[in-house]
Design a protein around this motif. Structure first.
Motif, PDB file in Angstrom:
ATOM      1  N   LEU A 190       0.830  -1.195   0.000  1.00 31.39           N
ATOM      2  CA  LEU A 190       0.000   0.000   0.000  1.00 31.39           C
ATOM      3  C   LEU A 190       0.861   1.240   0.000  1.00 31.39           C
ATOM      4  O   LEU A 190       1.830   1.344   0.737  1.00 31.39           O
ATOM      5  N   ASN A 191       0.464   2.204  -0.808  1.00 35.02           N
ATOM      6  CA  ASN A 191       1.157   3.482  -0.858  1.00 35.02           C
ATOM      7  C   ASN A 191       0.457   4.504   0.030  1.00 35.02           C
ATOM      8  O   ASN A 191       1.107   5.277   0.716  1.00 35.02           O
ATOM      9  N   SER A 192      -0.887   4.511   0.010  1.00 34.85           N
ATOM     10  CA  SER A 192      -1.666   5.495   0.758  1.00 34.85           C
ATOM     11  C   SER A 192      -2.910   4.848   1.332  1.00 34.85           C
ATOM     12  O   SER A 192      -3.452   3.908   0.762  1.00 34.85           O
ATOM     13  N   TYR A 193      -3.395   5.405   2.448  1.00 35.14           N
ATOM     14  CA  TYR A 193      -4.620   4.918   3.060  1.00 35.14           C
ATOM     15  C   TYR A 193      -5.214   6.034   3.909  1.00 35.14           C
ATOM     16  O   TYR A 193      -4.551   7.030   4.210  1.00 35.14           O
ATOM     17  N   GLY A 194      -6.477   5.876   4.286  1.00 36.34           N
ATOM     18  CA  GLY A 194      -7.114   6.869   5.136  1.00 36.34           C
ATOM     19  C   GLY A 194      -8.526   6.485   5.487  1.00 36.34           C
ATOM     20  O   GLY A 194      -9.103   5.550   4.935  1.00 36.34           O
ATOM     21  N   ILE A 195      -9.106   7.234   6.431  1.00 37.15           N
ATOM     22  CA  ILE A 195     -10.483   7.051   6.884  1.00 37.15           C
ATOM     23  C   ILE A 195     -11.140   8.428   6.902  1.00 37.15           C
ATOM     24  O   ILE A 195     -10.527   9.405   7.335  1.00 37.15           O
ATOM     25  N   ALA A 196     -12.395   8.501   6.439  1.00 41.79           N
ATOM     26  CA  ALA A 196     -13.106   9.778   6.410  1.00 41.79           C
ATOM     27  C   ALA A 196     -14.592   9.558   6.673  1.00 41.79           C
ATOM     28  O   ALA A 196     -15.117   8.469   6.471  1.00 41.79           O
ATOM     29  N   THR A 197     -15.281  10.633   7.109  1.00 41.90           N
ATOM     30  CA  THR A 197     -16.714  10.573   7.371  1.00 41.90           C
ATOM     31  C   THR A 197     -17.519  11.184   6.230  1.00 41.90           C
ATOM     32  O   THR A 197     -18.671  11.520   6.399  1.00 41.90           O
ATOM     33  N   ASN A 198     -16.914  11.331   5.078  1.00 42.25           N
ATOM     34  CA  ASN A 198     -17.650  11.825   3.913  1.00 42.25           C
ATOM     35  C   ASN A 198     -17.235  11.018   2.697  1.00 42.25           C
ATOM     36  O   ASN A 198     -16.382  10.141   2.776  1.00 42.25           O
ATOM     37  N   SER A 199     -17.840  11.329   1.567  1.00 44.16           N
ATOM     38  CA  SER A 199     -17.577  10.524   0.369  1.00 44.16           C
ATOM     39  C   SER A 199     -16.360  11.000  -0.414  1.00 44.16           C
ATOM     40  O   SER A 199     -16.045  10.442  -1.458  1.00 44.16           O
ATOM     41  N   THR A 200     -15.667  12.009   0.080  1.00 45.33           N
ATOM     42  CA  THR A 200     -14.463  12.491  -0.588  1.00 45.33           C
ATOM     43  C   THR A 200     -13.293  11.588  -0.222  1.00 45.33           C
ATOM     44  O   THR A 200     -13.012  11.386   0.961  1.00 45.33           O
ATOM     45  N   VAL A 201     -12.623  11.034  -1.229  1.00 47.75           N
ATOM     46  CA  VAL A 201     -11.468  10.170  -0.976  1.00 47.75           C
ATOM     47  C   VAL A 201     -10.410  10.971  -0.229  1.00 47.75           C
ATOM     48  O   VAL A 201     -10.063  12.086  -0.614  1.00 47.75           O
ATOM     49  N   ASN A 202      -9.935  10.404   0.866  1.00 47.40           N
ATOM     50  CA  ASN A 202      -8.986  11.116   1.719  1.00 47.40           C
ATOM     51  C   ASN A 202      -7.895  10.143   2.180  1.00 47.40           C
ATOM     52  O   ASN A 202      -8.151   9.284   3.006  1.00 47.40           O
ATOM     53  N   TYR A 203      -6.705  10.300   1.628  1.00 51.26           N
ATOM     54  CA  TYR A 203      -5.567   9.464   2.027  1.00 51.26           C
ATOM     55  C   TYR A 203      -4.808  10.185   3.142  1.00 51.26           C
ATOM     56  O   TYR A 203      -3.702  10.648   2.976  1.00 51.26           O
ATOM     57  N   ASN A 204      -5.438  10.293   4.312  1.00 49.26           N
ATOM     58  CA  ASN A 204      -4.912  11.076   5.424  1.00 49.26           C
ATOM     59  C   ASN A 204      -4.037  10.272   6.384  1.00 49.26           C
ATOM     60  O   ASN A 204      -3.632  10.782   7.419  1.00 49.26           O
ATOM     61  N   ASN A 228     -23.588  12.869  18.440  1.00 46.80           N
ATOM     62  CA  ASN A 228     -24.748  12.055  18.090  1.00 46.80           C
ATOM     63  C   ASN A 228     -25.051  12.213  16.610  1.00 46.80           C
ATOM     64  O   ASN A 228     -24.799  13.257  16.011  1.00 46.80           O
ATOM     65  N   GLY A 229     -25.594  11.159  16.016  1.00 41.91           N
ATOM     66  CA  GLY A 229     -25.979  11.223  14.609  1.00 41.91           C
ATOM     67  C   GLY A 229     -25.717   9.911  13.913  1.00 41.91           C
ATOM     68  O   GLY A 229     -25.234   8.946  14.509  1.00 41.91           O
ATOM     69  N   THR A 230     -26.058   9.897  12.640  1.00 43.86           N
ATOM     70  CA  THR A 230     -25.811   8.737  11.790  1.00 43.86           C
ATOM     71  C   THR A 230     -24.658   9.084  10.864  1.00 43.86           C
ATOM     72  O   THR A 230     -24.684  10.125  10.201  1.00 43.86           O
ATOM     73  N   TYR A 231     -23.656   8.236  10.813  1.00 45.78           N
ATOM     74  CA  TYR A 231     -22.443   8.508  10.045  1.00 45.78           C
ATOM     75  C   TYR A 231     -22.169   7.386   9.057  1.00 45.78           C
ATOM     76  O   TYR A 231     -22.403   6.212   9.356  1.00 45.78           O
ATOM     77  N   THR A 232     -21.660   7.760   7.907  1.00 48.32           N
ATOM     78  CA  THR A 232     -21.104   6.806   6.965  1.00 48.32           C
ATOM     79  C   THR A 232     -19.601   7.018   6.987  1.00 48.32           C
ATOM     80  O   THR A 232     -19.111   8.116   6.662  1.00 48.32           O
ATOM     81  N   ILE A 233     -18.871   6.019   7.395  1.00 47.37           N
ATOM     82  CA  ILE A 233     -17.419   6.125   7.508  1.00 47.37           C
ATOM     83  C   ILE A 233     -16.800   5.245   6.442  1.00 47.37           C
ATOM     84  O   ILE A 233     -17.153   4.075   6.302  1.00 47.37           O
ATOM     85  N   SER A 234     -15.891   5.822   5.677  1.00 48.87           N
ATOM     86  CA  SER A 234     -15.276   5.105   4.549  1.00 48.87           C
ATOM     87  C   SER A 234     -13.785   4.947   4.749  1.00 48.87           C
ATOM     88  O   SER A 234     -13.129   5.855   5.263  1.00 48.87           O
ATOM     89  N   GLY A 235     -13.271   3.804   4.333  1.00 40.46           N
ATOM     90  CA  GLY A 235     -11.844   3.556   4.335  1.00 40.46           C
ATOM     91  C   GLY A 235     -11.333   3.564   2.907  1.00 40.46           C
ATOM     92  O   GLY A 235     -12.020   3.113   1.986  1.00 40.46           O
ATOM     93  N   TYR A 236     -10.148   4.107   2.710  1.00 42.42           N
ATOM     94  CA  TYR A 236      -9.552   4.229   1.381  1.00 42.42           C
ATOM     95  C   TYR A 236      -8.138   3.655   1.393  1.00 42.42           C
ATOM     96  O   TYR A 236      -7.376   3.929   2.318  1.00 42.42           O
ATOM     97  N   VAL A 237      -7.806   2.888   0.363  1.00 37.88           N
ATOM     98  CA  VAL A 237      -6.447   2.376   0.193  1.00 37.88           C
ATOM     99  C   VAL A 237      -6.040   2.517  -1.267  1.00 37.88           C
ATOM    100  O   VAL A 237      -6.872   2.453  -2.171  1.00 37.88           O
ATOM    101  N   LYS A 238      -4.750   2.737  -1.492  1.00 35.40           N
ATOM    102  CA  LYS A 238      -4.236   2.908  -2.852  1.00 35.40           C
ATOM    103  C   LYS A 238      -2.829   2.342  -2.900  1.00 35.40           C
ATOM    104  O   LYS A 238      -2.052   2.499  -1.975  1.00 35.40           O
ATOM    105  N   ASP A 239      -2.499   1.670  -4.017  1.00 32.46           N
ATOM    106  CA  ASP A 239      -1.125   1.192  -4.159  1.00 32.46           C
ATOM    107  C   ASP A 239      -0.372   1.998  -5.181  1.00 32.46           C
ATOM    108  O   ASP A 239      -0.827   3.003  -5.662  1.00 32.46           O
TER     109      ASP A 239
END
Length: 92
Positions: free
Chosen positions: A57-71, A81-92
């Motif tokens: 893996l070259n890059s990875y990250g986690i974000a609470t929106n749909s924008t790809v974020n290699y943070n 409080n609230g409903t969240y969609t949490i996304s994980g991103y990986v890139k080689d």
């Protein structure tokens, strides 16, 4: 796979293309859940796995929106409080 061979003084150089896409899976790492399935405390979400069996893996990250974020975050804490969609991103 793409192979490129060059002949230089009887030596062969080989270049391989990585056609394997990386993958990841997120998991709740900590948090207190009540009987109806809602969390009553801060919730920590993180990678259960980050995989690329070919080139790494070259890059990875986690974000609470749909924008790809290699943070380079391995985990994320939800405190409000609230409903969240949490996304994980990986890139080689």
């Amino acid at each position: 796979m793409i192979k490129v061979k060059t002949l230089t003084k009887e030596k062969f150089n080989e270049v391989k293309k990585d056609a394997t896409k990386p993958s990841c899976e997120l998991n709740v790492l900590s948090g207190t859940k009540n009987n109806n399935g809602s969390y009553t405390s801060d919730v920590v979400v993180g990678f259960k796995s980050k995989n690329d069996n070919s080139s790494g893996l070259n890059s990875y990250g986690i974000a609470t929106n749909s924008t790809v974020n290699y943070n380079k975050l391995d985990k994320l804490t939800v405190t409000n409080n609230g409903t969240y969609t949490i996304s994980g991103y990986v890139k080689d």
